[in-house]
Design an enzyme around this catalytic site. Structure first.
Site, PDB file in Angstrom:
ATOM      1  N   TYR A 107      10.963   1.023 -17.640  1.00  0.00           N
ATOM      2  CA  TYR A 107      11.922   0.528 -18.635  1.00  0.00           C
ATOM      3  C   TYR A 107      11.835  -0.988 -18.579  1.00  0.00           C
ATOM      4  O   TYR A 107      12.697  -1.652 -17.998  1.00  0.00           O
ATOM      5  CB  TYR A 107      13.337   1.041 -18.324  1.00  0.00           C
ATOM      6  CG  TYR A 107      13.434   2.525 -18.563  1.00  0.00           C
ATOM      7  CD1 TYR A 107      13.908   3.013 -19.771  1.00  0.00           C
ATOM      8  CD2 TYR A 107      12.983   3.425 -17.600  1.00  0.00           C
ATOM      9  CE1 TYR A 107      13.957   4.382 -20.015  1.00  0.00           C
ATOM     10  CE2 TYR A 107      13.026   4.795 -17.833  1.00  0.00           C
ATOM     11  CZ  TYR A 107      13.510   5.262 -19.041  1.00  0.00           C
ATOM     12  OH  TYR A 107      13.543   6.616 -19.278  1.00  0.00           O
ATOM     13  N   TYR A 169      -5.088  -1.835 -12.462  1.00  0.00           N
ATOM     14  CA  TYR A 169      -5.063  -0.926 -13.614  1.00  0.00           C
ATOM     15  C   TYR A 169      -3.852   0.001 -13.533  1.00  0.00           C
ATOM     16  O   TYR A 169      -3.631   0.679 -12.525  1.00  0.00           O
ATOM     17  CB  TYR A 169      -6.381  -0.127 -13.640  1.00  0.00           C
ATOM     18  CG  TYR A 169      -6.356   1.040 -14.572  1.00  0.00           C
ATOM     19  CD1 TYR A 169      -6.315   0.844 -15.945  1.00  0.00           C
ATOM     20  CD2 TYR A 169      -6.379   2.349 -14.081  1.00  0.00           C
ATOM     21  CE1 TYR A 169      -6.277   1.932 -16.809  1.00  0.00           C
ATOM     22  CE2 TYR A 169      -6.350   3.427 -14.934  1.00  0.00           C
ATOM     23  CZ  TYR A 169      -6.292   3.215 -16.295  1.00  0.00           C
ATOM     24  OH  TYR A 169      -6.258   4.290 -17.136  1.00  0.00           O
ATOM     25  N   ARG A 170      -3.067   0.014 -14.592  1.00  0.00           N
ATOM     26  CA  ARG A 170      -1.905   0.895 -14.686  1.00  0.00           C
ATOM     27  C   ARG A 170      -2.015   1.637 -16.013  1.00  0.00           C
ATOM     28  O   ARG A 170      -1.867   1.019 -17.086  1.00  0.00           O
ATOM     29  CB  ARG A 170      -0.583   0.095 -14.684  1.00  0.00           C
ATOM     30  CG  ARG A 170      -0.320  -0.702 -13.422  1.00  0.00           C
ATOM     31  CD  ARG A 170       0.072   0.196 -12.251  1.00  0.00           C
ATOM     32  NE  ARG A 170       0.301  -0.553 -11.021  1.00  0.00           N
ATOM     33  CZ  ARG A 170      -0.632  -0.862 -10.126  1.00  0.00           C
ATOM     34  NH1 ARG A 170      -1.891  -0.488 -10.325  1.00  0.00           N
ATOM     35  NH2 ARG A 170      -0.335  -1.523  -9.034  1.00  0.00           N
ATOM     36  N   LYS A 227     -12.086  -1.855  -2.766  1.00  0.00           N
ATOM     37  CA  LYS A 227     -11.205  -1.097  -1.870  1.00  0.00           C
ATOM     38  C   LYS A 227     -11.587   0.373  -1.972  1.00  0.00           C
ATOM     39  O   LYS A 227     -11.654   0.922  -3.070  1.00  0.00           O
ATOM     40  CB  LYS A 227      -9.741  -1.299  -2.288  1.00  0.00           C
ATOM     41  CG  LYS A 227      -9.285  -2.749  -2.127  1.00  0.00           C
ATOM     42  CD  LYS A 227      -7.893  -2.970  -2.691  1.00  0.00           C
ATOM     43  CE  LYS A 227      -7.941  -3.131  -4.193  1.00  0.00           C
ATOM     44  NZ  LYS A 227      -6.605  -3.351  -4.798  1.00  0.00           N
ATOM     45  N   ASP A 265      -1.523  -4.505  -3.147  1.00  0.00           N
ATOM     46  CA  ASP A 265      -0.986  -5.878  -3.151  1.00  0.00           C
ATOM     47  C   ASP A 265      -1.044  -6.458  -1.730  1.00  0.00           C
ATOM     48  O   ASP A 265      -1.374  -7.631  -1.532  1.00  0.00           O
ATOM     49  CB  ASP A 265       0.464  -5.882  -3.646  1.00  0.00           C
ATOM     50  CG  ASP A 265       0.609  -5.105  -4.952  1.00  0.00           C
ATOM     51  OD1 ASP A 265      -0.274  -5.264  -5.821  1.00  0.00           O
ATOM     52  OD2 ASP A 265       1.576  -4.333  -5.093  1.00  0.00           O
ATOM     53  N   ASP A 301       7.765  -0.421  -1.532  1.00  0.00           N
ATOM     54  CA  ASP A 301       6.446  -1.049  -1.716  1.00  0.00           C
ATOM     55  C   ASP A 301       6.102  -2.013  -0.581  1.00  0.00           C
ATOM     56  O   ASP A 301       4.963  -2.063  -0.127  1.00  0.00           O
ATOM     57  CB  ASP A 301       6.426  -1.886  -3.009  1.00  0.00           C
ATOM     58  CG  ASP A 301       6.344  -1.050  -4.265  1.00  0.00           C
ATOM     59  OD1 ASP A 301       6.592   0.167  -4.202  1.00  0.00           O
ATOM     60  OD2 ASP A 301       6.032  -1.640  -5.318  1.00  0.00           O
TER      61      ASP A 301
HETATM   62  O1  KDG Z   1       1.449  -2.484  -7.000  1.00  0.00           O
HETATM   63  C1  KDG Z   1       2.764  -1.969  -6.948  1.00  0.00           C
HETATM   64  C2  KDG Z   1       3.274  -1.863  -8.332  1.00  0.00           C
HETATM   65  O2  KDG Z   1       2.538  -0.937  -9.059  1.00  0.00           O
HETATM   66  C3  KDG Z   1       4.711  -1.452  -8.444  1.00  0.00           C
HETATM   67  O3  KDG Z   1       5.550  -2.217  -7.625  1.00  0.00           O
HETATM   68  C4  KDG Z   1       5.189  -1.514  -9.862  1.00  0.00           C
HETATM   69  O4  KDG Z   1       4.458  -3.683 -10.515  1.00  0.00           O
HETATM   70  C5  KDG Z   1       4.495  -2.509 -10.742  1.00  0.00           C
HETATM   71  C6  KDG Z   1       3.794  -2.005 -11.894  1.00  0.00           C
HETATM   72  O5  KDG Z   1       3.688  -2.755 -12.871  1.00  0.00           O
HETATM   73  O6  KDG Z   1       3.323  -0.898 -11.872  1.00  0.00           O
END
Ligand code: KDG
Length: 328
Positions: A107, A169-170, A227, A265, A301
């Site tokens: 959100y 990447y997300r 990694k 991270d 985290d």
């Molecule tokens: O690397 C950790 C992050 O994935 C988490 O804290 C949430 O920053 C975040 C994200 O954008 O996914």
């Protein structure tokens, strides 16, 4: 304002982690944490004694106060944090269903941090900075965040700071775009590149380190880190145009694995800490592996990240083992 060795820019969020498994609609209890890739990274480096500047924007709301309190408790400078009365602090939820990584619900659209722009940056923050660290998350938040990241890279180059890039990447943020094209400019401008195997596949079409590092070095980064999860991590460096052999270091055996989030991270922070200390590549990898692994032993985290007095004995180093040198 303090002088910083490392500077980064991004969005911290409040994380609500479901207390029970199953669809969120049926979950009544949540554990509340502070999260966000660049905040995690800043905390990991601060715990190792590196003055780290974190540029961000928070809402003028309770969650903004919560994140500020976390930053203060961790000894982070808060002078680069601005506040917005118009936009809220970002929030996300973790849902646990079946085996595998938790499902994430953001959100954060229209959040205070997503309104960051180049106007929120000041050139004098870069004085003395050795490394500017950008992740692929921040430019994906909004076009103004993208402009801010590009402006920060310009400032880093002008100030002679090394640029570190972690694509981070997300799927929820990046799957609506052409990731390879979106990341290309950051890859070209980076001195140090971090990737996991999924990102290597996305960006270079391979997970074979020989192929990946060759392509990556051709684009620009002098230091390329892959990694490998439970198999550790590998690094390849180029100096004076000559590529050295890649080095790989195995991962730590973790007895009590809880949650992988925050490991990447922490890895980047540990590796860059080693680089700034003038350590050889295998020691930088070992430091990254250790900081990253410690993150996986707790639910939050960053809470598991080690302090310097814990990292140095793990590496068989005395407390005098740190010198300061340029990143990259
Ligand atoms: O690397 C950790 C992050 O994935 C988490 O804290 C949430 O920053 C975040 C994200 O954008 O996914």
């Amino acid at each position: 304002m303090r002088a910083f060795d490392v500077l980064t820019l991004g969005e911290p969020m409040v994380l609500f982690s479901a207390g029970t498994a199953g669809p969120l609609r049926h979950v009544s209890h949540f554990a509340k944490y502070t999260a966000g890739a660049e905040l995690n990274f800043s905390i990991a480096l601060t715990r190792l004694g590196i003055p780290t500047g974190f540029v961000t924007k928070l809402g003028e709301d309770e969650f903004g106060e919560f994140i500020l309190a976390c930053m203060r408790a961790e000894g982070l400078d808060t002078s680069l944090v601005s506040r917005s009365a118009l936009q809220p602090t970002g929030v996300y939820f973790k849902e646990y269903r079946g085996p595998g990584d938790p499902k994430v619900h953001y959100y954060r659209r229209g959040s205070a941090a997503s309104a960051l722009s180049s106007e929120d940056l000041r050139r004098d923050w870069l004085a003395g900075v050795k490394i500017v660290h950008i992740t692929g998350i921040t430019p994906a938040l909004s076009s103004s965040c993208q402009t801010a990241c590009e402006a920060l890279l310009d400032m880093a180059e002008d100030a002679g700071a090394a640029i570190s890039f972690d694509p981070n990447y997300r799927p929820l943020l990046h799957d609506r775009m052409d990731v390879r094209r979106f990341m290309a400019d950051y890859l070209r401008r980076a001195d140090i590149l971090f990737m996991n195997e999924r990102e290597a596949e996305l960006l270079f079409g391979s997970t074979d380190f020989a192929a990946v590092r060759r392509q990556a070095h051709e684009m620009g980064p002098r230091t390329v880190v892959l990694k490998l999860g439970r198999r550790g991590a590998a690094v390849s460096t180029v100096s004076d145009g000559t590529s050295r052999d890649a080095v790989q270091v195995p991962a730590l055996e973790i007895e009590r694995f809880v949650d992988p989030v925050g490991a990447g991270d922490g890895f980047a922070a540990g590796f860059l800490f080693g680089l700034m200390s003038g350590w050889p590549p295998e020691k930088c990898l070992a430091a990254g592996n250790y900081v990253g692994a410690m993150a996986t032993t707790v639910a939050g985290d960053y809470e598991g990240y080690p302090f310097l007095a814990e990292l140095l004995p793990y590496l068989n180093l005395p407390c005098s083992a740190r010198g300061h040198s340029r990143g990259g």
